[in-house]
Write a protein that holds these residues in place. Structure first.
Motif, PDB file in Angstrom:
ATOM      1  N   GLY A 155       0.662  -1.192   0.017  1.00  0.00           N
ATOM      2  CA  GLY A 155      -0.184   0.090   0.121  1.00  0.00           C
ATOM      3  C   GLY A 155       0.837   1.212  -0.020  1.00  0.00           C
ATOM      4  O   GLY A 155       0.226   2.242  -0.178  1.00  0.00           O
ATOM      5  N   TRP A 156       2.039   1.114   0.076  1.00  0.00           N
ATOM      6  CA  TRP A 156       3.066   2.221   0.281  1.00  0.00           C
ATOM      7  C   TRP A 156       3.268   2.880  -1.176  1.00  0.00           C
ATOM      8  O   TRP A 156       3.160   1.956  -2.089  1.00  0.00           O
ATOM      9  N   ARG A 157       3.417   4.099  -1.435  1.00  0.00           N
ATOM     10  CA  ARG A 157       4.037   4.643  -2.524  1.00  0.00           C
ATOM     11  C   ARG A 157       5.331   5.535  -2.446  1.00  0.00           C
ATOM     12  O   ARG A 157       5.436   5.974  -1.169  1.00  0.00           O
ATOM     13  N   LEU A 158       5.885   5.526  -3.496  1.00  0.00           N
ATOM     14  CA  LEU A 158       7.087   6.463  -3.574  1.00  0.00           C
ATOM     15  C   LEU A 158       7.214   7.546  -2.965  1.00  0.00           C
ATOM     16  O   LEU A 158       6.181   8.505  -3.207  1.00  0.00           O
ATOM     17  N   GLY A 159       7.940   7.955  -1.982  1.00  0.00           N
ATOM     18  CA  GLY A 159       7.932   9.530  -1.385  1.00  0.00           C
ATOM     19  C   GLY A 159       7.248   9.488  -0.064  1.00  0.00           C
ATOM     20  O   GLY A 159       7.405  10.396   0.497  1.00  0.00           O
ATOM     21  N   GLU A 160       6.591   8.361   0.157  1.00  0.00           N
ATOM     22  CA  GLU A 160       5.550   8.648   1.377  1.00  0.00           C
ATOM     23  C   GLU A 160       6.652   8.116   2.478  1.00  0.00           C
ATOM     24  O   GLU A 160       7.381   7.379   2.448  1.00  0.00           O
ATOM     25  N   ARG A 161       6.186   8.722   3.880  1.00  0.00           N
ATOM     26  CA  ARG A 161       6.947   8.519   4.984  1.00  0.00           C
ATOM     27  C   ARG A 161       6.835   6.989   5.432  1.00  0.00           C
ATOM     28  O   ARG A 161       5.909   6.411   5.269  1.00  0.00           O
ATOM     29  N   VAL A 162       7.856   6.656   5.927  1.00  0.00           N
ATOM     30  CA  VAL A 162       7.973   5.073   6.452  1.00  0.00           C
ATOM     31  C   VAL A 162       8.769   5.080   7.953  1.00  0.00           C
ATOM     32  O   VAL A 162       9.311   5.720   8.457  1.00  0.00           O
ATOM     33  N   GLY A 163       7.808   4.075   8.809  1.00  0.00           N
ATOM     34  CA  GLY A 163       8.432   4.018  10.180  1.00  0.00           C
ATOM     35  C   GLY A 163       9.089   2.743  10.357  1.00  0.00           C
ATOM     36  O   GLY A 163       8.515   1.569   9.715  1.00  0.00           O
ATOM     37  N   LEU A 164      10.380   2.910  10.514  1.00  0.00           N
ATOM     38  CA  LEU A 164      11.289   1.505  10.609  1.00  0.00           C
ATOM     39  C   LEU A 164      11.422   1.128  11.778  1.00  0.00           C
ATOM     40  O   LEU A 164      12.274   1.981  12.734  1.00  0.00           O
ATOM     41  N   VAL A 165      11.257  -0.245  12.332  1.00  0.00           N
ATOM     42  CA  VAL A 165      11.746  -0.817  13.509  1.00  0.00           C
ATOM     43  C   VAL A 165      12.880  -1.801  13.155  1.00  0.00           C
ATOM     44  O   VAL A 165      12.594  -2.774  12.785  1.00  0.00           O
ATOM     45  N   TRP A 166      13.976  -1.105  13.203  1.00  0.00           N
ATOM     46  CA  TRP A 166      15.219  -1.553  12.454  1.00  0.00           C
ATOM     47  C   TRP A 166      16.542  -1.198  13.267  1.00  0.00           C
ATOM     48  O   TRP A 166      16.297  -0.386  14.105  1.00  0.00           O
ATOM     49  N   GLY A 167      17.555  -1.955  13.171  1.00  0.00           N
ATOM     50  CA  GLY A 167      18.699  -1.681  13.833  1.00  0.00           C
ATOM     51  C   GLY A 167      19.957  -0.968  13.137  1.00  0.00           C
ATOM     52  O   GLY A 167      19.878  -1.066  11.903  1.00  0.00           O
ATOM     53  N   ASN A 168      20.530  -0.078  13.714  1.00  0.00           N
ATOM     54  CA  ASN A 168      21.616   0.572  13.233  1.00  0.00           C
ATOM     55  C   ASN A 168      21.372   1.325  11.854  1.00  0.00           C
ATOM     56  O   ASN A 168      21.588   1.013  10.998  1.00  0.00           O
ATOM     57  N   ALA A 182      16.106  12.531   4.864  1.00  0.00           N
ATOM     58  CA  ALA A 182      15.301  13.862   4.926  1.00  0.00           C
ATOM     59  C   ALA A 182      14.499  14.131   3.870  1.00  0.00           C
ATOM     60  O   ALA A 182      13.202  14.177   3.642  1.00  0.00           O
ATOM     61  N   LEU A 183      15.220  14.103   2.723  1.00  0.00           N
ATOM     62  CA  LEU A 183      14.351  14.581   1.555  1.00  0.00           C
ATOM     63  C   LEU A 183      14.077  13.534   0.617  1.00  0.00           C
ATOM     64  O   LEU A 183      12.958  13.768  -0.451  1.00  0.00           O
ATOM     65  N   LEU A 184      14.206  12.178   0.513  1.00  0.00           N
ATOM     66  CA  LEU A 184      14.182  11.281  -0.458  1.00  0.00           C
ATOM     67  C   LEU A 184      13.363   9.844   0.473  1.00  0.00           C
ATOM     68  O   LEU A 184      12.433   9.646   0.194  1.00  0.00           O
ATOM     69  N   HIS A 185      14.259   9.282   1.380  1.00  0.00           N
ATOM     70  CA  HIS A 185      13.791   8.183   2.010  1.00  0.00           C
ATOM     71  C   HIS A 185      12.518   8.207   3.007  1.00  0.00           C
ATOM     72  O   HIS A 185      11.769   7.549   3.088  1.00  0.00           O
ATOM     73  N   ARG A 186      12.960   9.327   3.745  1.00  0.00           N
ATOM     74  CA  ARG A 186      12.097   9.870   4.872  1.00  0.00           C
ATOM     75  C   ARG A 186      11.615   8.833   5.733  1.00  0.00           C
ATOM     76  O   ARG A 186      10.232   8.479   6.135  1.00  0.00           O
ATOM     77  N   GLY A 187      12.544   8.309   6.404  1.00  0.00           N
ATOM     78  CA  GLY A 187      12.453   6.980   7.253  1.00  0.00           C
ATOM     79  C   GLY A 187      12.611   7.641   8.679  1.00  0.00           C
ATOM     80  O   GLY A 187      13.414   8.565   9.100  1.00  0.00           O
ATOM     81  N   THR A 188      11.536   7.039   9.692  1.00  0.00           N
ATOM     82  CA  THR A 188      11.590   7.326  10.953  1.00  0.00           C
ATOM     83  C   THR A 188      12.016   6.189  11.739  1.00  0.00           C
ATOM     84  O   THR A 188      11.109   5.069  11.423  1.00  0.00           O
ATOM     85  N   TYR A 189      13.081   5.878  12.645  1.00  0.00           N
ATOM     86  CA  TYR A 189      13.425   4.842  13.026  1.00  0.00           C
ATOM     87  C   TYR A 189      13.263   4.671  14.637  1.00  0.00           C
ATOM     88  O   TYR A 189      13.494   5.445  15.275  1.00  0.00           O
ATOM     89  N   LEU A 190      13.039   3.124  14.860  1.00  0.00           N
ATOM     90  CA  LEU A 190      13.039   2.809  16.281  1.00  0.00           C
ATOM     91  C   LEU A 190      14.214   1.737  16.101  1.00  0.00           C
ATOM     92  O   LEU A 190      14.216   0.640  15.456  1.00  0.00           O
ATOM     93  N   ASP A 191      15.347   2.047  16.864  1.00  0.00           N
ATOM     94  CA  ASP A 191      16.710   1.147  16.788  1.00  0.00           C
ATOM     95  C   ASP A 191      16.320  -0.005  17.795  1.00  0.00           C
ATOM     96  O   ASP A 191      16.062   0.049  18.917  1.00  0.00           O
ATOM     97  N   THR A 192      16.318  -1.215  16.933  1.00  0.00           N
ATOM     98  CA  THR A 192      16.024  -2.626  17.700  1.00  0.00           C
ATOM     99  C   THR A 192      17.087  -2.993  18.800  1.00  0.00           C
ATOM    100  O   THR A 192      16.960  -3.776  19.683  1.00  0.00           O
TER     101      THR A 192
END
Length: 467
Positions: A155-168, A182-192
């Motif tokens: 359901g995601w489309r290129l350019g949309e924000r992603v929440g990532l539950v991921w390490g490092n 900030a400009l392209l990938h737009r990922g917000t991380y929770l470092d596992t």
């Protein structure tokens, strides 16, 4: 119920302006690959197979002509590229193991691919054994386009924000990485590596504010975050989809994730060596095999496994000409489905993955640490280790099973002690056991991290630690 998150205005700017301009600046064709892969996904199985086999023949010819290791390997098997007249003939070549790669890495590099087009990679996956290899630039762009296409299935489309539950998070290593994120990938991380209450609450606050349309992460870690949201009575985020990867998503975990976030969870399977291998679509009837960039065999006793039979997965990467992986024994097992998916895509389905399980560790302070993340922080940084396994037998105790490398283990115990204190705190005790080998489980899969704490025990311990 709160409305499902939708892409913001800037996501359209990324999709139509930023991403194309960035790709042009990098000289990257991944958006062209993405467009081609979108068009190709509803071809018939016969069309897909014909294209796949054409690409396989080209790869085999290249490997024989330009890769010393494969030239000798083909000759030893009495096989020339033109002898492979159908996919069944591919089995005349021996499988490629991780030990083969370690012993012949330099000879596996193609002599006609410039060194500046090769990207070094190092991974231990879920095996606990470090592996170094290279991927050429063209292959990386194919993998990038393929990954984005499968992200769209959730359901995601290129350019949309992603929440990532991921390490490092890699982007933190440079200002260029920060800018790209900030400009392209737009990922917000929770470092596992630090899934404590404070970190999860902070991540929750950020994604509630930023409204990502996709949550992506390790299966266990997504489940733990969903439990945290549910158990603390927090308002759940409402992404369009959730993508779970890196380990088996158990049915009980899927139920909690889907009920908490109000959307379906998409199970994905891949490995660092060849990237995405299979992924669920919106119909969720199994994992579609990625035939556009791979040949995937499921073998039992050297023959193709029947639908419903458990078999070992062997993968050929059709895109990596710089350091080809031909008939690579991944180390995982699976069962193939008998029937096609109702979505209309012709790709065969993996019914279920077997043995792709990496447990998490629970610290005495109540934190969760992903077993997948630990491979990057133990197996890949410790010198003098051929193989390692971490076993948690008590809340405050870990056992490190170590197969020493050829250079011995001088200083190893001090290094492990330092890492234990850094990652788990001073309340975690440990011991090191030296062993000759670490055996796989009955499923055939080696587990890097094993927790002997049952889920209820771990959660009760966590509640006690917070009081």
């Amino acid at each position: 119920m709160r409305e499902v998150n939708r892409g913001d205005i800037y996501s359209r700017v990324v999709r139509h302006v930023v991403a194309p301009m960035w790709a042009a600046w990098e000289g990257s064709p991944y958006l062209k690959h993405l467009a081609r892969l979108r068009r190709a996904q509803y071809r018939t199985l016969e069309e897909v197979k014909a294209d796949q086999f054409r690409r396989l023949r080209e790869l085999l010819s290249h490997a024989y002509a330009h890769v010393p290791y494969y030239r000798s390997r083909f000759d030893a098997a009495g096989v020339r590229p033109e002898d492979v007249a159908c996919l069944d003939d591919l089995r005349r070549l021996p499988v490629l193991t991780k030990d083969d790669i370690r012993a012949n890495r330099e000879a596996m590099v193609a002599d006609n691919v410039p060194a500046d087009r090769l990207h070094p990679r190092k991974t231990s996956g879920s095996t606990g054994v470090s592996l170094q290899f290279s991927v050429d630039d063209d292959s990386m762009q194919w993998k990038r386009g393929c990954t984005y296409r499968h992200d769209e299935w959730a359901g995601w489309r290129l350019g949309e924000r992603v929440g990532l539950v991921w390490g490092n998070p890699e982007y933190k290593g440079s200002w260029r990485g920060w800018l790209r994120n900030a400009l392209l990938h737009r990922g917000t991380y929770l470092d596992t590596l630090r899934m404590d209450d404070e970190a999860m609450r902070d991540f929750h606050s950020r994604i509630m504010r930023e409204k990502p349309t996709l949550l992506f992460g390790h299966a266990h870690s997504l489940y733990l975050f969903a439990c945290f949201v549910r158990d603390n009575g927090l308002e759940p985020p409402r992404p369009r989809g959730v993508i779970s990867t890196a380990m088996v998503l158990h049915d009980y975990e899927r139920r909690v994730v889907e009920e908490t976030f109000g959307c379906r969870a998409t199970n994905r399977y891949g490995c660092e060596e060849v990237s995405l291998i299979a992924c669920e679509c919106e119909a969720h009837q199994g994992l579609h095999v990625n035939m556009d960039t791979l040949v995937v065999e499921c073998l039992r006793d050297g023959r193709p496994a029947e639908p419903g039979e458990t078999g070992a997965l062997v993968v050929t990467d059709l895109t990596n000409y710089g350091m080809p992986f031909i008939r690579y024994l991944v180390g995982d097992t699976a069962r193939m489905a008998a029937d096609p998916c109702s979505c209309g895509r012709g790709y065969p389905l993996i019914e279920s993955l077997e043995g792709r399980i990496a447990d998490y560790v629970r610290t005495p302070e109540g934190e969760y640490v992903s077993g997948i993340s630990l491979t990057e922080n133990f197996a890949m940084v410790l010198e003098g280790v051929k193989q390692m396994q971490i076993v948690q037998d008590r809340l405050d105790h870990l056992v490190f099973r170590v197969v020493p490398g050829e250079d011995g283990n001088q200083g190893l115990e001090a290094d492990i002690a330092s890492l234990v204190e850094q990652r788990f705190g001073r309340g975690m005790e440990h011991q090191v056991e030296y062993v000759d080998s670490i055996q796989s489980e009955e499923s055939g899969k080696y587990r890097f991290c094993i927790s002997k704490l049952d889920a209820a025990q771990a959660f009760r311990a966590g509640e006690a630690a917070r009081q």
